[in-house]
Design a protein around this motif. Structure first.
Motif, short mmCIF file in Angstrom:
data_model
loop_
_atom_site.label_atom_id
_atom_site.label_comp_id
_atom_site.label_asym_id
_atom_site.label_seq_id
_atom_site.Cartn_x
_atom_site.Cartn_y
_atom_site.Cartn_z
N GLY A 143 0.82 -1.22 0.00
CA GLY A 143 0.00 0.00 0.00
C GLY A 143 0.85 1.26 0.00
O GLY A 143 0.49 2.27 -0.62
N ILE A 144 1.98 1.22 0.71
CA ILE A 144 2.90 2.36 0.69
C ILE A 144 3.43 2.58 -0.72
O ILE A 144 3.51 3.71 -1.22
N ASP A 145 3.81 1.49 -1.41
CA ASP A 145 4.36 1.61 -2.76
C ASP A 145 3.34 2.21 -3.74
O ASP A 145 3.72 2.88 -4.70
N LYS A 146 2.04 1.95 -3.48
CA LYS A 146 1.01 2.50 -4.36
C LYS A 146 0.95 4.02 -4.32
O LYS A 146 0.42 4.66 -5.22
N LEU A 147 1.51 4.60 -3.26
CA LEU A 147 1.48 6.07 -3.12
C LEU A 147 2.61 6.76 -3.89
O LEU A 147 2.65 7.99 -3.94
N LEU A 148 3.53 5.97 -4.46
CA LEU A 148 4.68 6.58 -5.15
C LEU A 148 4.24 7.44 -6.34
O LEU A 148 4.91 8.43 -6.66
#
Length: 511
Positions: A143-148
């Motif tokens: 989910g963190i990576d989706k914010l990139l």
């Protein structure tokens, strides 16, 4: 240009009278990562996709409602040699019982409630799974990576991290700090202390603050802040609960039956109450006169059985114990919108909060706020007549004179991001004095506006900021040949008055 004119006539040429301006970017747009009831937009899946919402009603529309928290009832275990004395959750008659939540605790929904109750507004949701699934670190990290690829979010909040194992929770928090400080550099992470509902001197769990500090590491600490303790809230009401929150119906009926049999009521009244208890978990015949619907049965039990009320109150208390990150994201938003990002998000009361889970005293906060490791933890404390206040405004990098305070770090993020986005218009423009003057004027005008609003310290604009660009000043001839334009911006950021010292001294009598 004159050389382009070949036919006689009158030609109109428009010229821009004003230079480009810097638009201040939003500072209070948190991104929440966690598990939801669903992730759907009218048939289109929103799973693992950052989605912008602005209200709790929109959350309900796209992501559903609260999880169905289930609890096991067990008898209080006997004390074992060398172990802490077991503590009961509720007592009925002479018997004591323990309530334990069966499934993983999903915190995202309740954190969203706290966020909007404390001044929250626009935010992003990344749903990495649905209720009933196990909470896993790889999913939350994904989910963190989706914010990139998302430009707007300025904060990262992962309430479900504390439902992981302690090592996985810390690893996920480190990933959040790296995302904010290394990959994006334009957002801030709000962290929860693992087991932060426990006292630091709890013999069963040890010092949760010391464990948090020892495991977190030293990377990108100025891009995050942590808060202790957790908070007892009023988000969940007794009306939201019933006996369907219990897993063992037989045990539940056994407890209530024992309560009735031990009561001093007349036998006919006991029999009528026992008849009601017997209907729990048994599908009756709606055509019969003694039929009770689920809602009627719940209300009847609540009236006739004090034990049933005690069980629901205990469940309510457990569900209302929440990590503070969601509420703090709301406080950041509230302060940013009312005072500005340069105001420290502290000395502000929390809404929908009954009390902190642990009462931190003045002396106990000393080690939280100032420590040799530098990892400052902000306290949430109760004050008589004022309620529960946020009583700390430090980043995790408490030993840094540059980035000690949350508002300093977040103000610099806002300034950098605003100027960066505005400066993209000048990429590939001629690297000459005309461009330098235009950019200097654009940045100076922006900073002057921030200074007028109180965002920069100084009695005059010259004291608050300065912008430098030019050959021999910030650039060499080699820089220009290589296509590099260097601009140096100096700003005096306002810092909070964290310690106020008032000196009193006696003077000689004069008359």
């Amino acid at each position: 240009m004159a050389g382009a004119y070949k036919t006689p006539g009158v030609y109109i040429v428009e010229k821009n009278a004003f230079p480009n301006s810097v638009v201040e970017v939003a500072t209070a747009v948190p991104a929440f990562i966690g598990y939801t009831e669903k992730a759907d937009n009218k048939g289109t899946s929103l799973a693992d996709k950052p989605w912008r919402i602005t209200s709790m009603s929109e959350f309900h529309e796209y992501y559903g409602y609260r999880p169905k928290d289930l609890f096991d009832i067990t008898d209080l275990p006997a004390k074992e040699e060398g172990k802490p004395t077991p503590v009961s959750d509720f007592k009925i008659g002479k018997s004591e019982y323990v309530l334990a939540e069966k499934d993983p605790r999903y915190f995202l929904y309740y954190s969203m409630m706290l966020f909007f109750k404390n001044g929250g507004g626009a935010c992003y949701i990344v749903s990495v799974g649905t209720y009933g699934q196990s909470i896993e670190k790889p999913k939350l990290a994904g989910g963190i990576d989706k914010l990139l690829k998302e430009q707007e979010p300025t904060m990262v909040v992962i309430p479900d991290a504390v439902s992981l194992a302690e090592a996985d929770c810390i690893a996920l928090q480190q990933a959040s700090l790296m995302h904010c400080g290394s990959q994006m550099k334009n957002r801030f992470s709000i962290l929860d202390v693992y087991n932060g509902y426990r006292d630091r001197k709890d013999p069963a769990a040890g010092d949760c603050i010391a464990k948090f500090r020892n495991a977190l590491g030293t990377n990108f600490l100025n891009f995050g802040a942590a808060y202790y303790p957790w908070i007892d809230t009023s988000i969940v009401q007794t009306s939201d609960l019933d006996y369907n929150n219990l897993t063992d119906v037989a045990k539940f009926k056994e407890i209530l039956t024992a309560e009735v049999n031990q009561s001093p009521l007349a036998q006919d009244k006991k029999d009528s109450i026992l008849a009601v208890i017997a209907k729990v978990g048994v599908e009756g015949d709606p055509s019969k006169p003694d039929y009770l619907s689920h809602e009627e049965l719940h209300k009847t039990l609540f009236v006739v059985s004090p034990g049933y009320g005690n069980i629901l109150l205990t469940i309510k208390k457990k569900l209302n114990l929440l990590p503070p990150s969601g509420a703090m994201a709301g406080i950041y938003t509230l302060v940013d919108n009312s005072r500005g990002v340069w105001k420290a998000p502290a000395n502000v009361s929390l809404n929908e909060v009954v009390a902190p889970a642990v009462n931190v005293t003045h002396d106990e906060q000393e080690d939280l706020n100032v420590t040799t490791s530098g990892k400052s933890i902000n306290a949430i404390r109760p004050f008589i007549g004022e309620g529960t206040l946020v009583w700390g405004a430090r980043t995790l990098d408490g030993n840094s004179l540059d980035w000690r305070y949350i508002n300093v770090r977040r103000t610099m993020i806002m300034l950098e991001e605003s100027v960066r986005l505005a400066s993209k218009a000048f990429v590939f423009e001629p690297n000459v004095s005309g461009t330098w003057v235009t950019m200097k004027s654009m940045i100076s005008n922006f900073l002057n506006g921030i200074w007028k609003r109180g965002g920069l310290a100084g009695a005059s604009p010259e004291d608050a900021f300065s912008v430098h660009v030019g050959l021999g000043e910030t650039m060499t001839p080699e820089d220009i040949l290589e296509g590099i334009m260097r601009i140096t911006v100096l700003v005096a950021l306002s810092r909070p008055a964290e310690f106020i010292e008032i000196t009193f001294q006696q003077q000689m009598q004069k008359s």
